[in-house]
Design an enzyme around this catalytic site. Structure first.
Site, PDB file in Angstrom:
ATOM      1  N   GLY A 195      67.313  46.193   2.557  1.00 35.52           N
ATOM      2  CA  GLY A 195      67.464  46.132   1.094  1.00 35.52           C
ATOM      3  C   GLY A 195      66.134  46.498   0.466  1.00 35.52           C
ATOM      4  O   GLY A 195      65.181  45.715   0.516  1.00 35.52           O
ATOM      5  N   ALA A 196      66.072  47.725  -0.056  1.00 38.59           N
ATOM      6  CA  ALA A 196      64.801  48.208  -0.633  1.00 38.59           C
ATOM      7  C   ALA A 196      64.809  48.107  -2.148  1.00 38.59           C
ATOM      8  O   ALA A 196      64.083  48.811  -2.831  1.00 38.59           O
ATOM      9  CB  ALA A 196      64.573  49.657  -0.219  1.00 38.59           C
ATOM     10  N   GLY A 197      65.661  47.210  -2.668  1.00 36.92           N
ATOM     11  CA  GLY A 197      65.736  47.020  -4.117  1.00 36.92           C
ATOM     12  C   GLY A 197      64.553  46.197  -4.622  1.00 36.92           C
ATOM     13  O   GLY A 197      63.473  46.201  -4.018  1.00 36.92           O
TER      14      GLY A 197
ATOM     15  N   GLY B  67      63.492  43.229  -2.130  1.00 36.48           N
ATOM     16  CA  GLY B  67      63.010  43.754  -0.853  1.00 36.48           C
ATOM     17  C   GLY B  67      61.692  44.493  -0.996  1.00 36.48           C
ATOM     18  O   GLY B  67      60.753  44.278  -0.216  1.00 36.48           O
TER      19      GLY B  67
ATOM     20  N   ARG C  64      72.981  39.490  -9.434  1.00 29.86           N
ATOM     21  CA  ARG C  64      73.882  39.007 -10.503  1.00 29.86           C
ATOM     22  C   ARG C  64      73.807  39.872 -11.750  1.00 29.86           C
ATOM     23  O   ARG C  64      72.769  40.448 -12.058  1.00 29.86           O
ATOM     24  CB  ARG C  64      73.459  37.592 -10.908  1.00 29.86           C
ATOM     25  CG  ARG C  64      73.961  36.548  -9.972  1.00 29.86           C
ATOM     26  CD  ARG C  64      73.846  35.192 -10.607  1.00 29.86           C
ATOM     27  NE  ARG C  64      72.491  34.662 -10.636  1.00 29.86           N
ATOM     28  CZ  ARG C  64      72.145  33.591 -11.326  1.00 29.86           C
ATOM     29  NH1 ARG C  64      73.048  32.955 -12.066  1.00 29.86           N
ATOM     30  NH2 ARG C  64      70.915  33.139 -11.265  1.00 29.86           N
TER      31      ARG C  64
ATOM     32  N   ARG D 215      75.982  32.828  -8.908  1.00 26.67           N
ATOM     33  CA  ARG D 215      75.648  33.378  -7.581  1.00 26.67           C
ATOM     34  C   ARG D 215      76.907  33.432  -6.718  1.00 26.67           C
ATOM     35  O   ARG D 215      77.081  34.327  -5.914  1.00 26.67           O
ATOM     36  CB  ARG D 215      74.567  32.525  -6.912  1.00 26.67           C
ATOM     37  CG  ARG D 215      73.239  32.605  -7.644  1.00 26.67           C
ATOM     38  CD  ARG D 215      72.164  31.758  -6.980  1.00 26.67           C
ATOM     39  NE  ARG D 215      70.915  31.825  -7.718  1.00 26.67           N
ATOM     40  CZ  ARG D 215      70.609  31.030  -8.748  1.00 26.67           C
ATOM     41  NH1 ARG D 215      71.455  30.116  -9.157  1.00 26.67           N
ATOM     42  NH2 ARG D 215      69.450  31.162  -9.369  1.00 26.67           N
TER      43      ARG D 215
ATOM     44  N   ASN E 197      78.986  40.402  -1.327  1.00 30.49           N
ATOM     45  CA  ASN E 197      77.776  40.306  -0.506  1.00 30.49           C
ATOM     46  C   ASN E 197      78.069  39.854   0.916  1.00 30.49           C
ATOM     47  O   ASN E 197      77.333  40.210   1.837  1.00 30.49           O
ATOM     48  CB  ASN E 197      76.744  39.399  -1.195  1.00 30.49           C
ATOM     49  CG  ASN E 197      76.041  40.143  -2.319  1.00 30.49           C
ATOM     50  OD1 ASN E 197      76.251  41.341  -2.497  1.00 30.49           O
ATOM     51  ND2 ASN E 197      75.203  39.448  -3.073  1.00 30.49           N
TER      52      ASN E 197
ATOM     53  N   ARG F  31      59.729  27.058  -9.349  1.00 31.69           N
ATOM     54  CA  ARG F  31      60.202  27.085 -10.746  1.00 31.69           C
ATOM     55  C   ARG F  31      60.068  25.713 -11.385  1.00 31.69           C
ATOM     56  O   ARG F  31      59.622  25.585 -12.529  1.00 31.69           O
ATOM     57  CB  ARG F  31      61.676  27.536 -10.771  1.00 31.69           C
ATOM     58  CG  ARG F  31      61.822  29.026 -10.498  1.00 31.69           C
ATOM     59  CD  ARG F  31      63.276  29.454 -10.421  1.00 31.69           C
ATOM     60  NE  ARG F  31      63.384  30.913 -10.498  1.00 31.69           N
ATOM     61  CZ  ARG F  31      64.467  31.590 -10.206  1.00 31.69           C
ATOM     62  NH1 ARG F  31      65.566  30.955  -9.812  1.00 31.69           N
ATOM     63  NH2 ARG F  31      64.492  32.908 -10.304  1.00 31.69           N
TER      64      ARG F  31
ATOM     65  N   HIS G 115      71.199  26.515  -3.712  1.00 37.79           N
ATOM     66  CA  HIS G 115      70.467  27.291  -4.715  1.00 37.79           C
ATOM     67  C   HIS G 115      71.396  27.509  -5.903  1.00 37.79           C
ATOM     68  O   HIS G 115      72.368  28.247  -5.802  1.00 37.79           O
ATOM     69  CB  HIS G 115      70.072  28.626  -4.079  1.00 37.79           C
ATOM     70  CG  HIS G 115      69.190  29.461  -4.939  1.00 37.79           C
ATOM     71  ND1 HIS G 115      68.139  28.957  -5.656  1.00 37.79           N
ATOM     72  CD2 HIS G 115      69.205  30.794  -5.186  1.00 37.79           C
ATOM     73  CE1 HIS G 115      67.542  29.939  -6.306  1.00 37.79           C
ATOM     74  NE2 HIS G 115      68.172  31.059  -6.038  1.00 37.79           N
TER      75      HIS G 115
HETATM   76  N1  APR Z   1      72.825  48.138   3.663  1.00 39.48           N
HETATM   77  C1  APR Z   1      71.552  48.237   3.244  1.00 39.48           C
HETATM   78  N2  APR Z   1      71.207  48.092   1.955  1.00 39.48           N
HETATM   79  C2  APR Z   1      72.179  47.849   1.067  1.00 39.48           C
HETATM   80  C3  APR Z   1      73.539  47.723   1.459  1.00 39.48           C
HETATM   81  C4  APR Z   1      73.845  47.882   2.828  1.00 39.48           C
HETATM   82  N3  APR Z   1      75.091  47.788   3.298  1.00 39.48           N
HETATM   83  N4  APR Z   1      74.262  47.471   0.343  1.00 39.48           N
HETATM   84  C5  APR Z   1      73.410  47.419  -0.687  1.00 39.48           C
HETATM   85  N5  APR Z   1      72.158  47.655  -0.265  1.00 39.48           N
HETATM   86  C6  APR Z   1      70.937  47.734  -1.047  1.00 39.48           C
HETATM   87  C7  APR Z   1      71.102  48.485  -2.362  1.00 39.48           C
HETATM   88  O1  APR Z   1      71.139  49.889  -2.148  1.00 39.48           O
HETATM   89  C8  APR Z   1      69.871  48.017  -3.136  1.00 39.48           C
HETATM   90  O2  APR Z   1      68.774  48.894  -2.970  1.00 39.48           O
HETATM   91  O3  APR Z   1      70.491  46.430  -1.465  1.00 39.48           O
HETATM   92  C9  APR Z   1      69.535  46.643  -2.516  1.00 39.48           C
HETATM   93  C10 APR Z   1      69.630  45.505  -3.505  1.00 39.48           C
HETATM   94  O4  APR Z   1      68.614  45.670  -4.421  1.00 39.48           O
HETATM   95  P1  APR Z   1      68.749  45.282  -5.961  1.00 39.48           P
HETATM   96  O5  APR Z   1      70.043  45.789  -6.495  1.00 39.48           O
HETATM   97  O6  APR Z   1      67.489  45.664  -6.642  1.00 39.48           O
HETATM   98  O7  APR Z   1      68.897  43.694  -5.918  1.00 39.48           O
HETATM   99  P2  APR Z   1      67.706  42.614  -5.755  1.00 39.48           P
HETATM  100  O8  APR Z   1      67.252  42.198  -7.087  1.00 39.48           O
HETATM  101  O9  APR Z   1      66.716  43.110  -4.782  1.00 39.48           O
HETATM  102  O10 APR Z   1      68.518  41.397  -5.145  1.00 39.48           O
HETATM  103  C11 APR Z   1      69.084  41.477  -3.858  1.00 39.48           C
HETATM  104  O11 APR Z   1      68.680  39.179  -3.407  1.00 39.48           O
HETATM  105  O12 APR Z   1      67.887  37.465  -4.764  1.00 39.48           O
HETATM  106  C12 APR Z   1      69.019  38.061  -4.213  1.00 39.48           C
HETATM  107  O13 APR Z   1      70.776  37.624  -5.826  1.00 39.48           O
HETATM  108  C13 APR Z   1      69.962  38.614  -5.280  1.00 39.48           C
HETATM  109  O14 APR Z   1      71.819  39.034  -3.829  1.00 39.48           O
HETATM  110  C14 APR Z   1      70.724  39.633  -4.502  1.00 39.48           C
HETATM  111  C15 APR Z   1      69.694  40.153  -3.484  1.00 39.48           C
END
Ligand code: APR
Length: 308
Positions: free
Chosen positions: A7-9, A12, A80, A86, A93, A149, A173
């Site tokens: 997860g590079a969001g 991550g 979310r 959540r 998820n 927090r 959580h």
């Molecule tokens: N495999 C790999 N990566 C994936 C997959 C998958 N099957 N499905 C989704 N992703 C990636 C998305 O492409 C995205 O880059 O997961 C990343 C999620 O990043 P964001 O949308 O920025 O979400 P983020 O704020 O990082 O939160 C991720 O962490 O804190 C929790 O509630 C939050 O469940 C959420 C998670």
């Protein structure tokens, strides 16, 4: 040492940046959007020299590249949207995290999983079942964030330095977090000696709701600096084998009178993962709240199993 982040969001990549800055471990980032992972890894790599960090960071298209990881952090999945709980993320998820866990099991069977994807207590429970890993090696991130927090909100309200506040938050959580008021101190004094019950209630409510407030303010996405810093704190304790005590969501097998659930409790973290589950004395109300949170989590876990 090596940490892989799936997860590079927002969460991550921010976790990757914290680890890169610490110089503690080489980093591999995986995302279903492989260009996103490549962009984040490249961008962070350009920060390494300025940060005086000697670690390496790379994006991987193939899960084989996470082999040999000490820790795999899972942050993949949906965040979310305004108005969502959540738990609303449970179905989507769990599908995403389920597939990832099977790949982690295959490519990094000796790693420790740090679960961040929400609803994380249920995701940690599922990851444990699917991976077949030892229960010490699947750890959910929430208690550190909830305590952080709570401490921040107390600090703002009492005008006391964060370093002079001790707080512990158990439970799940979300709305069912269980802050231990009997163990919360500010400037060495118990909360109930400084604040009226309604003021304490107000601070607790703010602690529970602040994640949702960030979601509303951001309009797209959810909190990430706090979650990433908390995840990093856990990784640091594991990589440095500090045996530090912090709250995390772990599998209970009789502790606190609870079974077959992952829920937030104080644990000692070190290179083996959960080195000890600490059973602190709880008041009758605190124990009842923890049991209530566990019951709600078990219901979610049951729903998840039924839809698998
Ligand atoms: N495999 C790999 N990566 C994936 C997959 C998958 N099957 N499905 C989704 N992703 C990636 C998305 O492409 C995205 O880059 O997961 C990343 C999620 O990043 P964001 O949308 O920025 O979400 P983020 O704020 O990082 O939160 C991720 O962490 O804190 C929790 O509630 C939050 O469940 C959420 C998670």
């Amino acid at each position: 040492m090596k940490v892989s982040i799936v997860g590079a969001g927002n969460v991550g990549s921010t976790t990757a940046l914290f680890i890169a800055n610490s110089g503690l471990a080489d980093i591999v980032i995986v995302d279903i959007l492989s260009d996103l992972a490549k962009a984040k890894a490249m961008d962070i790599s350009h920060a390494l020299s300025a940060l005086d960090s000697d670690v390496t960071i790379q994006a991987a298209d193939d899960y084989k590249e996470i082999s040999g990881s000490d820790i795999v952090v899972i942050t993949a999945g949906l965040a979310r949207k305004p108005g969502m709980s959540r738990e609303d993320l449970l179905k989507t998820n769990s599908d995403i995290v389920g597939q990832i866990v099977l790949k982690v099991k295959e490519s990094a069977p000796d790693s420790i999983i740090v679960m961040v994807t929400n609803p994380l207590d249920s995701m940690a429970y599922m990851a444990l079942g699917l991976s077949g890993f030892d229960a010490k090696k699947v750890i959910g991130m929430a208690g550190v964030l909830d305590s952080s927090r709570f401490t921040q909100i107390l600090s703002e309200n009492l005008n006391v330095k964060r370093s002079e506040i001790e707080s512990t938050v158990l439970g799940s959580h979300g709305d069912l977090m269980v802050p231990l008021l009997s163990k919360t101190k500010a400037g060495g004094r118990e909360l109930r000696d400084i604040l009226k019950p309604e003021q304490i209630e107000d601070i607790l409510e703010k602690t529970k709701k602040c994640g949702g407030q960030i979601v509303s303010l951001l309009k797209s996405g959810s909190a990430y600096y706090g979650p990433a810093a908390s995840c990093f704190k856990m990784c640091k304790a594991i990589l440095n084998d500090t045996k530090e005590i912090m709250c995390a969501s772990v599998y209970l097998d009789g502790e606190y009178g609870l079974n077959d659930v992952c829920i937030g409790v104080p644990v000692r973290l070190g290179k083996k993962g959960v080195e000890e589950i600490i059973e602190v004395e709880l008041s009758k109300d605190e124990l009842a709240d923890l049991q209530g949170a566990a019951q709600a989590l078990k219901e979610n876990n049951k729903c998840m199993k039924q839809t698998e």
